[in-house]
Every structure is written in structure tokens, then in C-alpha cells.
Design a protein around this motif. Structure first.
Motif, short mmCIF file in Angstrom:
data_model
loop_
_atom_site.label_atom_id
_atom_site.label_comp_id
_atom_site.label_asym_id
_atom_site.label_seq_id
_atom_site.Cartn_x
_atom_site.Cartn_y
_atom_site.Cartn_z
N ASN A 17 0.85 -1.20 0.00
CA ASN A 17 0.00 0.00 0.00
C ASN A 17 0.88 1.24 0.00
O ASN A 17 1.71 1.43 0.90
N ALA A 18 0.70 2.12 -0.99
CA ALA A 18 1.56 3.29 -1.15
C ALA A 18 1.49 4.23 0.05
O ALA A 18 2.52 4.71 0.53
N ALA A 24 5.44 4.28 6.79
CA ALA A 24 6.49 3.37 7.25
C ALA A 24 7.88 3.96 7.02
O ALA A 24 8.78 3.77 7.85
N LYS A 25 8.06 4.67 5.92
CA LYS A 25 9.35 5.30 5.63
C LYS A 25 9.76 6.24 6.76
O LYS A 25 10.90 6.24 7.20
N HIS A 26 8.81 7.01 7.27
CA HIS A 26 9.12 7.94 8.35
C HIS A 26 9.35 7.21 9.68
O HIS A 26 10.25 7.56 10.44
N ALA A 30 12.95 7.07 11.94
CA ALA A 30 13.09 7.24 13.39
C ALA A 30 13.80 6.03 13.99
O ALA A 30 14.66 6.17 14.86
N GLY A 31 13.45 4.85 13.51
CA GLY A 31 14.10 3.63 13.99
C GLY A 31 15.59 3.62 13.71
O GLY A 31 16.39 3.17 14.54
N ALA A 32 15.99 4.14 12.56
CA ALA A 32 17.41 4.20 12.21
C ALA A 32 18.18 5.12 13.15
O ALA A 32 19.31 4.82 13.55
N VAL A 33 17.56 6.23 13.54
CA VAL A 33 18.20 7.14 14.51
C VAL A 33 18.43 6.41 15.82
O VAL A 33 19.51 6.51 16.43
N GLY A 161 17.59 -9.40 8.65
CA GLY A 161 17.98 -8.35 7.74
C GLY A 161 17.01 -8.08 6.60
O GLY A 161 17.27 -7.25 5.73
N GLN A 162 15.92 -8.78 6.58
CA GLN A 162 14.95 -8.69 5.47
C GLN A 162 14.49 -7.25 5.19
O GLN A 162 14.31 -6.88 4.04
N PHE A 163 14.29 -6.46 6.22
CA PHE A 163 13.77 -5.10 6.03
C PHE A 163 14.86 -4.05 6.09
O PHE A 163 14.57 -2.86 6.15
N ALA A 164 16.12 -4.47 6.05
CA ALA A 164 17.24 -3.52 6.14
C ALA A 164 17.30 -2.62 4.92
O ALA A 164 16.90 -2.93 3.85
#
Length: 164
Positions: A17-18, A24-26, A30-33, A161-164
Motif C-alpha cells: 500500500n503506497a 512506514a518510511k518515516h 526514526a528507527g534508524a536514529v 535483515g529482510q527489512f534492512a
């Protein structure tokens, strides 16, 4: 797996879903931070696992237990996360993080929210940046859990690592 495997399908194809993927990108940013913060990686995984246990999130439990093992975490510690109070395999700092995770996840169940005692215990073990990361991580994993539980995202197929 033994016996007959069960097929479970999510209520919505979140990953297809676009609009959901824009959100999810945002969330993932935040998760990467948080991943790059000084909060220990093992503690981060324990927090994600405990909140996901409380919330019953199969996808997150599948992901974070496999990622933790892949990163070298002891499977015995992972098996004991749900019973961390009686387990001897967690440090005092990890125990403080797990307590804060439980209270921060169960806010609606506790009239007073997070206790001063739980916060003071966390302050003993983490600096200000780590506390900020811990609080944000608890909120973030609860966000992921709520999306996945609402959509009944299945667990069991995740590859490290699937969603890395």
C-alpha cells in the motif's frame, strides 16, 4: 516445523500500500536514529521483544528474536525475556529497561502511567541520550506492534535483515 503449517494472511497488504509505505518510511527513519544511538544494541532488542510479547505481535517477535540471534544474542536470554524478573541472565541496566518497557507499554493498564521508581531506576543506568533513545524506542516498537496486530500480520517467515 512439525505437523501441518497454517496459512495466515494479513487483513491489508501493508507493504503493498503506497500510503502505508509513506508512513512506514518515516517510522523506519526514526528507527534508524535509535539504532545508531548509544543505547546498547542488546538492550534495544530486549525492549523490542518485551513490548512485542506484551502486545502479542507475531511479526515483531519473529523479526526481533531472529535479528538478536543473528547478532549473537544468547537464545537462553531471549527465551527468558517474558520472565525477566525471575531470570538471572539480565544485567541491572537491562532489568531497568525492561521495567520501563513494561510500564511504558501498559500505560492504559496503569492509572499512574510510568512510576517514579521505574524512571529513577532507569536514570541510574542510562545517560540522558540513552534515556531519550529508550523512551522513543518503547514508543516506536509499540507503534509497529499496533499496526501489525491490527492488521494481523503473520510471523514465522522473517529472515534476518529482510527489512534492512
Amino acid at each position: 516445523m512439525t505437523g501441518e503449517e497454517i496459512t495466515v494472511e494479513a487483513r491489508l497488504n501493508f507493504f503493498g500500500n503506497a500510503l502505508a509505505m509513506k508512513v512506514a518510511k518515516h517510522i523506519n527513519s526514526a528507527g534508524a536514529v535509535l539504532t545508531q544511538s548509544t543505547l546498547p544494541a542488546a538492550t534495544q532488542e530486549l525492549v523490542k521483544i518485551r513490548a512485542s510479547q506484551i502486545n502479542g505481535c507475531a511479526l515483531c517477535l519473529d523479526m526481533h528474536t531472529k535479528d538478536a540471534v543473528h547478532a549473537g544474542e544468547d537464545p537462553v536470554r531471549l527465551a527468558l525475556v517474558a520472565a525477566w524478573r525471575e531470570a538471572t541472565v539480565f544485567t541491572e541496566a537491562e532489568r531497568a529497561a525492561l521495567e520501563l518497557t513494561e510500564q511504558g507499554t501498559r500505560i492504559a493498564d496503569a492509572a499512574g502511567g510510568v512510576t517514579d521508581e521505574a524512571w529513577a531506576n532507569a536514570v541510574k543506568h542510562y545517560d540522558e541520550d540513552q534515556l531519550a533513545a529508550l523512551v522513543c524506542l518503547i514508543a516506536l516498537i509499540n507503534t509497529y506492534n499496533r499496526i501489525n496486530v491490527t492488521l494481523q500480520q503473520p510471523g514465522g517467515e522473517y529472515q534476518p535483515g529482510q527489512f534492512a
